[in-house]
Design a protein around this motif. Structure first.
Motif, mmCIF file in Angstrom:
data_model
loop_
_atom_site.group_PDB
_atom_site.id
_atom_site.type_symbol
_atom_site.label_atom_id
_atom_site.label_comp_id
_atom_site.label_asym_id
_atom_site.label_seq_id
_atom_site.Cartn_x
_atom_site.Cartn_y
_atom_site.Cartn_z
ATOM 1 N N LEU A 58 0.827 -1.197 0.000
ATOM 2 C CA LEU A 58 0.000 0.000 0.000
ATOM 3 C C LEU A 58 0.866 1.253 0.000
ATOM 4 O O LEU A 58 0.571 2.222 -0.716
ATOM 5 N N GLU A 59 1.924 1.229 0.787
ATOM 6 C CA GLU A 59 2.847 2.362 0.827
ATOM 7 C C GLU A 59 3.415 2.641 -0.561
ATOM 8 O O GLU A 59 3.492 3.791 -1.003
ATOM 9 N N GLU A 60 3.790 1.582 -1.267
ATOM 10 C CA GLU A 60 4.332 1.738 -2.622
ATOM 11 C C GLU A 60 3.290 2.322 -3.573
ATOM 12 O O GLU A 60 3.581 3.240 -4.340
ATOM 13 N N SER A 61 2.062 1.795 -3.510
ATOM 14 C CA SER A 61 1.037 2.261 -4.440
ATOM 15 C C SER A 61 0.690 3.732 -4.186
ATOM 16 O O SER A 61 0.539 4.507 -5.129
ATOM 17 N N VAL A 62 0.582 4.131 -2.923
ATOM 18 C CA VAL A 62 0.278 5.529 -2.602
ATOM 19 C C VAL A 62 1.401 6.443 -3.079
ATOM 20 O O VAL A 62 1.158 7.526 -3.626
ATOM 21 N N ILE A 73 -8.282 8.433 -5.451
ATOM 22 C CA ILE A 73 -8.160 6.973 -5.443
ATOM 23 C C ILE A 73 -9.525 6.385 -5.128
ATOM 24 O O ILE A 73 -10.276 6.931 -4.315
ATOM 25 N N ILE A 74 -9.845 5.241 -5.737
ATOM 26 C CA ILE A 74 -11.023 4.466 -5.348
ATOM 27 C C ILE A 74 -10.539 3.140 -4.770
ATOM 28 O O ILE A 74 -9.761 2.421 -5.398
ATOM 29 N N GLU A 93 -1.436 4.839 6.200
ATOM 30 C CA GLU A 93 -0.780 4.790 4.889
ATOM 31 C C GLU A 93 -1.613 5.509 3.838
ATOM 32 O O GLU A 93 -1.085 6.266 3.019
ATOM 33 N N LEU A 94 -2.927 5.286 3.850
ATOM 34 C CA LEU A 94 -3.799 5.974 2.890
ATOM 35 C C LEU A 94 -3.774 7.481 3.108
ATOM 36 O O LEU A 94 -3.929 8.262 2.164
ATOM 37 N N GLY A 95 -3.552 7.887 4.365
ATOM 38 C CA GLY A 95 -3.488 9.306 4.685
ATOM 39 C C GLY A 95 -2.298 10.023 4.072
ATOM 40 O O GLY A 95 -2.258 11.258 4.040
ATOM 41 N N LYS A 96 -1.327 9.257 3.581
ATOM 42 C CA LYS A 96 -0.167 9.859 2.925
ATOM 43 C C LYS A 96 -0.474 10.278 1.486
ATOM 44 O O LYS A 96 0.333 10.959 0.851
ATOM 45 N N PHE A 97 -1.633 9.841 0.977
ATOM 46 C CA PHE A 97 -2.047 10.295 -0.358
ATOM 47 C C PHE A 97 -2.443 11.758 -0.268
ATOM 48 O O PHE A 97 -3.135 12.176 0.660
ATOM 49 N N SER A 99 -4.455 13.605 -1.895
ATOM 50 C CA SER A 99 -5.795 14.046 -2.260
ATOM 51 C C SER A 99 -6.832 13.092 -1.677
ATOM 52 O O SER A 99 -6.582 12.427 -0.687
ATOM 53 N N LYS A 100 -7.992 12.985 -2.305
ATOM 54 C CA LYS A 100 -9.151 12.281 -1.771
ATOM 55 C C LYS A 100 -9.106 10.781 -2.059
ATOM 56 O O LYS A 100 -8.737 10.358 -3.157
ATOM 57 N N VAL A 101 -9.518 9.986 -1.056
ATOM 58 C CA VAL A 101 -9.688 8.544 -1.231
ATOM 59 C C VAL A 101 -11.170 8.230 -1.044
ATOM 60 O O VAL A 101 -11.739 8.496 0.023
ATOM 61 N N TYR A 102 -11.805 7.679 -2.077
ATOM 62 C CA TYR A 102 -13.201 7.250 -1.993
ATOM 63 C C TYR A 102 -13.215 5.757 -1.700
ATOM 64 O O TYR A 102 -12.613 4.962 -2.435
ATOM 65 N N GLN A 103 -13.937 5.369 -0.646
ATOM 66 C CA GLN A 103 -13.881 3.985 -0.213
ATOM 67 C C GLN A 103 -15.270 3.361 -0.144
ATOM 68 O O GLN A 103 -16.272 4.039 0.032
#
Length: 303
Positions: A58-62, A73-74, A93-97, A99-103
């Motif tokens: 996940l870290e790599e993808s973000v 991201i979705i 980890e998602l918080g390192k993106f 912009s917005k993450v839609y889940q």
């Protein structure tokens, strides 16, 4: 020489106009990242599922999404595997993106959860199911866990709908009446119809996202998959159905609607699975990384 230069310039201009006339664009109208089935757990590997390794993936993808400057991201659910306490490091980890993450949630996300609304708040979901717009595109985020044995439906009106779905599957000799599958309620189905009718009236294009697929994954589809497919097939605005749940990934078409099942991140020791989707007037391109399959889908205007 000036005439030659002028002719070249005019030729390039005509080529550009021709591309636009044919629905082609040099730049995508919308771009976003796609991930599915992170399924992180502070737990030992079981079979092909490397639970702890998901955080590094996940870290790599973000990091790559940030580098590619995708606007959002979705995430298709199954964020954790079995313990609500495992959600915090994933959200970190998602918080390192940038912009917005839609889940949307997945079936595993309900393990140990007694309050569904609290789960949705933690995931930043505005509601159990919802939609949002980007330009002329409407993104519909269904919740295929709304009616499910694991989703705290006992003693509610949803329990009756669950029993009806199971009975319908058994009468049809279906094989998806499993404890890890869920469906959408009659209320959500009515909401979906309203969303699609509005999009059709406004000449919008629609992508539908869910955790459980509605096709392409034998035994792993949503409990009322056929009912949902019958509805969405009536609307030409629907350009694709995109889901997770089936970690191997898959692709098929239902009534000329492309159905993409994204590969799960939790699988394998070190091979990642994420993608970037780009939307054009006439097509969708998915550039896959790691195990995620790259695809180009051309929209069928005569569906």
């Amino acid at each position: 020489m000036k005439k030659i230069g002028r002719h070249i310039w005019i030729s390039l201009l005509l080529i550009g106009c021709s591309m636009l006339a044919n629905g082609q664009s040099a730049a995508p109208l919308v771009r976003f990242g796609l991930i599915a089935d992170i399924q992180y757990a502070n737990f030992d590997t079981r079979g092909t599922r490397f639970y702890r390794n998901s955080l590094k993936k996940l870290e790599e993808s973000v990091r790559e999404f940030n580098k590619a400057k995708v606007p959002f991201i979705i995430n298709l659910g199954d964020i954790t595997d079995r313990n609500p306490d495992d959600l915090a490091p994933v959200l970190k980890e998602l918080g390192k993106f940038r912009s917005k993450v839609y889940q949307t949630s997945g079936n595993h996300d309900y393990k140990g959860v007694k309050d569904n609304a609290a789960l949705y708040r933690k995931l930043g979901m505005p509601a159990e199911y919802y939609s949002f717009k980007k330009g002329e595109w409407r993104f519909v985020m269904l919740n295929t866990n709304e009616v499910a044995s694991y989703a705290n439906v006992t003693g509610t009106w949803k329990e009756d709908e669950l029993n009806q779905m199971i009975q319908t599957i058994k009468q049809a000799n279906g094989n998806n009446a499993e404890e890890y599958n869920g469906g959408i309620s009659s209320r959500q189905l009515k909401w979906l119809q309203q969303q699609l009718q509005t999009a059709e009236n406004r000449s919008e294009k629609v992508l539908i996202f869910s955790h459980h697929p509605f096709s392409c994954a034998d035994g792993l589809t949503a409990l009322n998959d056929k009912e949902v497919l019958a509805l969405v097939s009536k609307f030409s605005c629907v350009k694709a159905l995109i889901a997770g749940h089936h970690h191997a990934g898959a692709f098929c078409e239902e009534n000329a609607i492309p159905c993409i099942v994204a590969e799960g991140m939790v699988e394998t020791a070190d091979q990642n699975a994420y993608g970037i989707i780009e939307l054009y007037p006439d097509k969708l391109t998915l550039t896959g990384y790691g195990r995620m399959t790259s695809r180009t889908l051309y929209f069928n205007k005569k569906k």
